[in-house]
Design a protein around this motif. Structure first.
Motif, PDB file in Angstrom:
ATOM      1  N   THR A  15       0.835  -1.198   0.000  1.00 10.74           N
ATOM      2  CA  THR A  15       0.000   0.000   0.000  1.00 10.74           C
ATOM      3  C   THR A  15       0.872   1.250   0.000  1.00 10.74           C
ATOM      4  OG1 THR A  15      -1.484   1.321   1.428  1.00 10.74           O
ATOM      5  CG2 THR A  15      -0.149  -0.320   2.528  1.00 10.74           C
ATOM      6  N   PRO A  16       0.396   2.334  -0.651  1.00  8.69           N
ATOM      7  CA  PRO A  16       1.177   3.579  -0.611  1.00  8.69           C
ATOM      8  C   PRO A  16       1.318   4.117   0.820  1.00  8.69           C
ATOM      9  CG  PRO A  16      -0.608   3.733  -2.225  1.00  8.69           C
ATOM     10  CD  PRO A  16      -0.811   2.450  -1.474  1.00  8.69           C
ATOM     11  N   GLN A  17       0.465   3.631   1.747  1.00  8.10           N
ATOM     12  CA  GLN A  17       0.555   4.079   3.146  1.00  8.10           C
ATOM     13  C   GLN A  17       1.669   3.374   3.914  1.00  8.10           C
ATOM     14  OE1 GLN A  17      -2.205   5.976   1.712  1.00  8.10           O
ATOM     15  NE2 GLN A  17      -3.007   3.901   1.912  1.00  8.10           N
ATOM     16  N   LEU A  64       3.937  -2.188   3.308  1.00 11.30           N
ATOM     17  CA  LEU A  64       5.077  -1.722   2.513  1.00 11.30           C
ATOM     18  C   LEU A  64       4.604  -0.950   1.294  1.00 11.30           C
ATOM     19  CD1 LEU A  64       7.501  -4.815   2.388  1.00 11.30           C
ATOM     20  CD2 LEU A  64       7.809  -2.679   3.670  1.00 11.30           C
ATOM     21  N   SER A  65       5.327   0.122   0.986  1.00 11.02           N
ATOM     22  CA  SER A  65       5.067   0.915  -0.221  1.00 11.02           C
ATOM     23  C   SER A  65       6.276   0.818  -1.133  1.00 11.02           C
ATOM     24  CB  SER A  65       4.849   2.381   0.167  1.00 11.02           C
ATOM     25  OG  SER A  65       4.961   3.219  -0.979  1.00 11.02           O
ATOM     26  N   ILE A  66       6.052   0.765  -2.440  1.00 13.72           N
ATOM     27  CA  ILE A  66       7.206   0.750  -3.351  1.00 13.72           C
ATOM     28  C   ILE A  66       7.516   2.144  -3.881  1.00 13.72           C
ATOM     29  CG2 ILE A  66       6.934  -1.672  -3.989  1.00 13.72           C
ATOM     30  CD1 ILE A  66       5.947  -0.546  -6.791  1.00 13.72           C
ATOM     31  N   GLY A  67       6.837   3.173  -3.396  1.00 19.16           N
ATOM     32  CA  GLY A  67       7.175   4.527  -3.826  1.00 19.16           C
ATOM     33  C   GLY A  67       6.013   5.476  -3.617  1.00 19.16           C
ATOM     34  N   VAL A 100       0.619   6.319  -6.693  1.00 24.16           N
ATOM     35  CA  VAL A 100      -0.489   5.385  -6.464  1.00 24.16           C
ATOM     36  C   VAL A 100      -0.707   4.522  -7.701  1.00 24.16           C
ATOM     37  CG1 VAL A 100      -2.934   5.194  -5.868  1.00 24.16           C
ATOM     38  CG2 VAL A 100      -1.554   7.022  -4.876  1.00 24.16           C
ATOM     39  N   LEU A 101      -0.638   3.213  -7.505  1.00 20.25           N
ATOM     40  CA  LEU A 101      -0.928   2.260  -8.574  1.00 20.25           C
ATOM     41  C   LEU A 101      -2.375   1.805  -8.429  1.00 20.25           C
ATOM     42  CD1 LEU A 101       2.316   0.136  -8.141  1.00 20.25           C
ATOM     43  CD2 LEU A 101       1.917   1.962  -9.805  1.00 20.25           C
ATOM     44  N   SER A 102      -2.895   1.121  -9.465  1.00 21.39           N
ATOM     45  CA  SER A 102      -4.301   0.727  -9.376  1.00 21.39           C
ATOM     46  C   SER A 102      -4.499  -0.558  -8.581  1.00 21.39           C
ATOM     47  CB  SER A 102      -4.917   0.623 -10.769  1.00 21.39           C
ATOM     48  OG  SER A 102      -4.057  -0.077 -11.612  1.00 21.39           O
TER      49      SER A 102
HETATM   50  N1  ADE Z   1      -0.626  -0.144  -4.224  1.00 18.55           N
HETATM   51  C1  ADE Z   1      -0.933   0.955  -4.929  1.00 18.55           C
HETATM   52  N2  ADE Z   1       0.097   1.802  -4.990  1.00 18.55           N
HETATM   53  C2  ADE Z   1       1.114   1.224  -4.290  1.00 18.55           C
HETATM   54  C3  ADE Z   1       2.437   1.606  -3.963  1.00 18.55           C
HETATM   55  N3  ADE Z   1       2.961   2.768  -4.369  1.00 18.55           N
HETATM   56  N4  ADE Z   1       3.178   0.770  -3.232  1.00 18.55           N
HETATM   57  C4  ADE Z   1       2.654  -0.395  -2.788  1.00 18.55           C
HETATM   58  N5  ADE Z   1       1.419  -0.805  -3.058  1.00 18.55           N
HETATM   59  C5  ADE Z   1       0.639  -0.016  -3.797  1.00 18.55           C
END
Ligand code: ADE
Length: 251
Positions: free
Chosen positions: A87-89, A130-133, A136-138
Motif C-alpha cells: 500500500t502507498p501508506q 510496505l510501499s514501493i514509492g 499510487v498504482l491501481s
Molecule cells: N498499491 C498501490 N500503490 C502502491 C504503492 N505505491 N506501493 C505499494 N502498493 C501499492
C-alpha cells in the motif's frame, strides 16, 4: 521461500513466475507461489468482494470477510508467516528491508484493489505495510511482484556467483558504476569522439586500477544523482579522495 499471494488477479503474477531469474527460481522450487483469490471465499451468488465506504466518498473498498478467509487459507499452506500488505501508506521498501525479509522462510502478500481495504482487516491480519514509492498504482499486484523479484535475487542459488560478489561488495549503498560491452568503439557519426569509446582503463587489464575507477564512478554518480544516499554513508579517507578526484576530473 513459500509465498502465499492474496489477490483478485493471480494471473498477473505470471510476469514473475514464468520469466527470467524469478521464473527459474520458481521452477527450481527455490520460491513457491500459492494463490488465494478473495473472490473464491465469497458466499453470495455475485461473488461480491467490494462495497461502498461508510461516510461516503469515491470508489469502493475490499470487504473484510473474503480477504480474511483468503489470508486464513494462505496461512494453512505457508505455516507461520508475516502478512505484508502492499500500500502507498506503507513503509518505503528499501534494499535493507529486502535483506531482512529475505531470511523469512514464508510470507503472505496481500494485494489490494479499488480504493483500499477495510481498516479492521488491516488491524487484525496485517503485520507489515510496505510501499514501493510515493505514487499510487491501481492495485498492489505490481508492488507485490517488485517485492518478490527483489527478494528472489537475495536467495542463495537464485542469482549466479559472479553477480552476488558484485552485490556484496563494499560499495553497497551507492549507485552502480557505468558498464560497457563490445564493440570497443561505436561506428557512426560521432566516431572517434570520447563518447563512442569504452573508457581506456577498462581495457588496460589492470584489475586494481579498474576496481578503483569503478568505485570512483559509483561515488561520483551517487554524489550527482542521489546525494541523499551519499549523506547516509560514512566515507573512509580513500573514498573521500576518490570522490574529490571524480569532481576534479569533471571540471
Ligand atoms: N498499491 C498501490 N500503490 C502502491 C504503492 N505505491 N506501493 C505499494 N502498493 C501499492
Amino acid at each position: 521461500m513459500r509465498i502465499g499471494i492474496v489477490s483478485l488477479f493471480p494471473e498477473m503474477f505470471r510476469a514473475v513466475s514464468d520469466f527470467g531469474i524469478t521464473g527459474r527460481a520458481v521452477s527450481n522450487g527455490l520460491i513457491e507461489l500459492d494463490f488465494f483469490n478473495p473472490r473464491d471465499y465469497t458466499t453470495d451468488r455475485r461473488q461480491t468482494v467490494d462495497d461502498k465506504p461508510y461516510g461516503g466518498g469515491p470508489g469502493m473498498l475490499m470487504k473484510v470477510r473474503p480477504v480474511q478467509k483468503a489470508i486464513q487459507d494462505a496461512r494453512k499452506s505457508t505455516g507461520p508467516a508475516r502478512v505484508i500488505y502492499l500500500t502507498p501508506q506503507g513503509m518505503p521498501l528499501s534494499q535493507e528491508t529486502l535483506g531482512s525479509l529475505s531470511t523469512d522462510s514464508a510470507m503472505i502478500l496481500l494485494s489490494g484493489r479499488y480504493e483500499g481495504i477495510d481498516e479492521r482487516l488491516i488491524e487484525q491480519e496485517v503485520d507489515l505495510e510496505l510501499s514501493i514509492g510515493d505514487y499510487v498504482l491501481s492495485g498492489g499486484e505490481l508492488a507485490a511482484m517488485v517485492l518478490i523479484d527483489g527478494l528472489a535475487r537475495l536467495l542463495p542459488g537464485v542469482v549466479g556467483d559472479d553477480e552476488s560478489v558484485i552485490r556484496d561488495s563494499f560499495y553497497d549503498g551507492l549507485l552502480d558504476y557505468p558498464q560497457y560491452t563490445r564493440p570497443e568503439r561505436l561506428e557512426g557519426e560521432d566516431e572517434g569522439s570520447e563518447q563512442s569509446r569504452v573508457p581506456a582503463v577498462l581495457l588496460s587489464g589492470d584489475h586494481a586500477a579498474i576496481a578503483r575507477w569503478r568505485v570512483k564512478q559509483a561515488l561520483g554518480r551517487t554524489w550527482e544523482r542521489r546525494p541523499d544516499l551519499l549523506a547516509r554513508q560514512v566515507l573512509d579517507d580513500e573514498a573521500k579522495q576518490l570522490l574529490q578526484e571524480y569532481l576534479r576530473e569533471k571540471d
